[in-house]
Design a protein around this motif. Structure first.
Motif, mmCIF file in Angstrom:
data_model
loop_
_atom_site.group_PDB
_atom_site.id
_atom_site.type_symbol
_atom_site.label_atom_id
_atom_site.label_comp_id
_atom_site.label_asym_id
_atom_site.label_seq_id
_atom_site.Cartn_x
_atom_site.Cartn_y
_atom_site.Cartn_z
ATOM 1 N N VAL A 22 33.419 16.591 21.855
ATOM 2 C CA VAL A 22 32.522 17.035 22.925
ATOM 3 C C VAL A 22 31.943 15.801 23.606
ATOM 4 C CG1 VAL A 22 30.436 18.328 23.504
ATOM 5 C CG2 VAL A 22 31.910 19.117 21.632
ATOM 6 N N GLU A 23 32.031 15.793 24.925
ATOM 7 C CA GLU A 23 31.455 14.683 25.694
ATOM 8 C C GLU A 23 30.079 15.119 26.191
ATOM 9 O OE1 GLU A 23 32.331 12.343 29.904
ATOM 10 O OE2 GLU A 23 33.638 13.967 29.257
ATOM 11 N N TRP A 24 29.074 14.296 25.925
ATOM 12 C CA TRP A 24 27.723 14.615 26.400
ATOM 13 C C TRP A 24 27.367 13.688 27.545
ATOM 14 C CZ3 TRP A 24 24.642 18.626 24.842
ATOM 15 C CH2 TRP A 24 25.067 19.328 23.707
ATOM 16 N N HIS A 50 38.856 26.720 20.923
ATOM 17 C CA HIS A 50 39.965 27.207 21.751
ATOM 18 C C HIS A 50 40.736 26.062 22.404
ATOM 19 C CE1 HIS A 50 39.072 31.302 21.090
ATOM 20 N NE2 HIS A 50 37.990 31.352 21.831
ATOM 21 N N GLY A 51 40.347 24.833 22.114
ATOM 22 C CA GLY A 51 41.119 23.696 22.608
ATOM 23 C C GLY A 51 40.743 23.242 24.008
ATOM 24 N N ALA A 52 39.621 23.746 24.539
ATOM 25 C CA ALA A 52 39.199 23.299 25.870
ATOM 26 C C ALA A 52 38.572 21.915 25.778
ATOM 27 C CB ALA A 52 38.188 24.282 26.455
ATOM 28 N N ARG A 53 38.663 21.167 26.873
ATOM 29 C CA ARG A 53 37.941 19.896 26.943
ATOM 30 C C ARG A 53 36.526 20.216 27.412
ATOM 31 N NH1 ARG A 53 43.071 18.950 28.722
ATOM 32 N NH2 ARG A 53 42.521 19.558 30.849
ATOM 33 N N VAL A 54 35.531 19.782 26.641
ATOM 34 C CA VAL A 54 34.151 20.205 26.908
ATOM 35 C C VAL A 54 33.268 19.010 27.223
ATOM 36 C CG1 VAL A 54 32.201 21.552 26.055
ATOM 37 C CG2 VAL A 54 34.492 21.975 25.131
ATOM 38 N N ARG A 55 32.566 19.113 28.332
ATOM 39 C CA ARG A 55 31.532 18.134 28.687
ATOM 40 C C ARG A 55 30.211 18.907 28.770
ATOM 41 N NH1 ARG A 55 32.944 15.313 34.018
ATOM 42 N NH2 ARG A 55 34.497 14.298 32.694
ATOM 43 N N CYS A 56 29.166 18.356 28.164
ATOM 44 C CA CYS A 56 27.867 19.043 28.138
ATOM 45 C C CYS A 56 26.837 18.230 28.902
ATOM 46 C CB CYS A 56 27.373 19.217 26.698
ATOM 47 S SG CYS A 56 28.483 20.171 25.671
#
Ligand SMILES: NC(=O)c1ccc[n+]([C@@H]2O[C@H](COP(=O)([O-])OP(=O)(O)OC[C@H]3O[C@@H](n4cnc5c(N)ncnc54)[C@H](OP(=O)(O)O)[C@@H]3O)[C@@H](O)[C@H]2O)c1
Length: 293
Positions: free
Chosen positions: A54-56, A36-42
């Motif tokens: 994806v940023e971990w 969905h184009g979100a910026r994701v940090r895990c």
């Protein structure tokens, strides 16, 4: 309960922190957020192999310093609390209060708003977490999930070894496909503020099933005659300990299996949040059959 519009086509691209991102449910959420184009940090407790987009970050929900760093620049948090002690969440909640993101908390459908004490320690922790988040003024969006279909992965070894799966007696519940919970979570994480409903969303599958029903449906998917055998609590307890599960978790699971009442509630909240009905466990079993071979 008004529907929350699914934000697939939303121009809103928030930064999301996903906790539990290495787990059965979290993995589904991360993939959807990316698409969905979100910026994701895990947040994960160990270094994880990089994934595109994806940023971990290495951190622990009980280590406030790591949570503080993980929250920098974050608009919304998908929050799980996998621990058995809600008191250990106080520092986390203080960090969330300071940073101020939208909080989407993954709770349990077994939480009973009318009960002074919940049926077992696991449900009690979820009820306590909801209360702590509300009391801190975080106004969480609460997703109360029923039993995840992905728990069936815990039977893989037994199904590979034979036709009988044994375990403690557990309540009948409206088992839900974790992909539906992920769709619902993504809908509320990506929704605009005025689309959100802050009453708890009770996410269930479409039918109430016992363990024996689930095993039979897995058997149908695998074209095998699988059966469930109830183990007395003390034997189930010693087997879980022998499998290497931590003692406090085993105690909580045994307490839950003995005390949690059958749940006959099936809701349409998945459809209200996502625009599609919840899938069946039969479908989950077919889609995941290869994992049991
Ligand atoms: N399973 C169900 O039927 C059900 C029903 C209702 C609600 N829930 C809630 O949903 C959550 C997720 O379920 P799941 O089946 O996806 O769980 P899962 O596959 O067992 O994954 C657990 C996740 O929790 C993370 N985690 C554990 N301790 C942590 C800590 N101290 N700090 C940070 N992360 C930690 C693990 O990450 P790392 O080990 O990589 O750090 C992992 O990503 C559960 O914890 C529960 O609260 C589950």
């Amino acid at each position: 309960m008004p529907a929350t519009t699914h934000s697939t086509n939303s121009p809103y691209h928030p930064s999301i922190l996903a906790t539990g991102a290495t787990g059965n449910l979290g993995r589904e959420i991360v993939g959807r957020l990316r698409s969905h184009g979100a910026r994701v940090r895990c947040l994960a407790r160990a270094q994880t192999s990089p994934q595109p987009g994806v940023e971990w970050v290495v951190g622990d929900l009980t280590a406030p310093g790591t949570v503080r760093e993980a929250l920098v620049g974050i608009d919304a948090v998908f929050l799980i609390w996998p621990l058995l002690d809600s008191a250990a969440a106080r520092d986390l909640i203080a960090e969330l209060t300071t940073a101020g993101p939208r909080v989407v908390y993954l709770s349990s459908s077994a939480v009973d708003d009318e009960a002074a004490r919940q049926s077992d320690p696991i449900v009690q922790v979820h009820a306590d977490m909801e209360a702590l988040l509300h009391d801190a003024g975080l106004r969480p969006v609460v997703l109360r999930s029923d039993t995840l279909a992905s728990n069936a992965r815990g039977w893989v070894q037994q199904i590979r070894a034979g036709d009988v799966v044994s375990g403690p007696e557990t309540a009948r519940t409206a088992v839900i496909d974790e992909r539906d919970v992920a769709d619902a979570a993504v809908a509320v994480l990506l929704a605009h503020h005025d689309q959100l409903d802050y009453d708890p969303h009770v996410l269930t599958g479409p039918e109430v099933l016992g363990r024996a029903d689930q095993i039979a449906l897995l058997g149908a998917a695998l074209r095998r005659d699988l059966r469930f055998q109830v183990l007395p609590a003390d034997l189930a307890r010693s087997r879980m300990l022998a499998d290497g599960r931590p003692g406090p978790l085993v105690d909580a699971l045994i307490a839950a299996s003995g005390r949690r009442p059958d749940c006959h509630r099936v809701t349409d909240h998945v459809e209200r949040l996502t625009g599609h009905p919840a899938g069946t466990f039969a479908r989950w079993a077919i889609d995941h059959a290869a994992e049991f071979n």
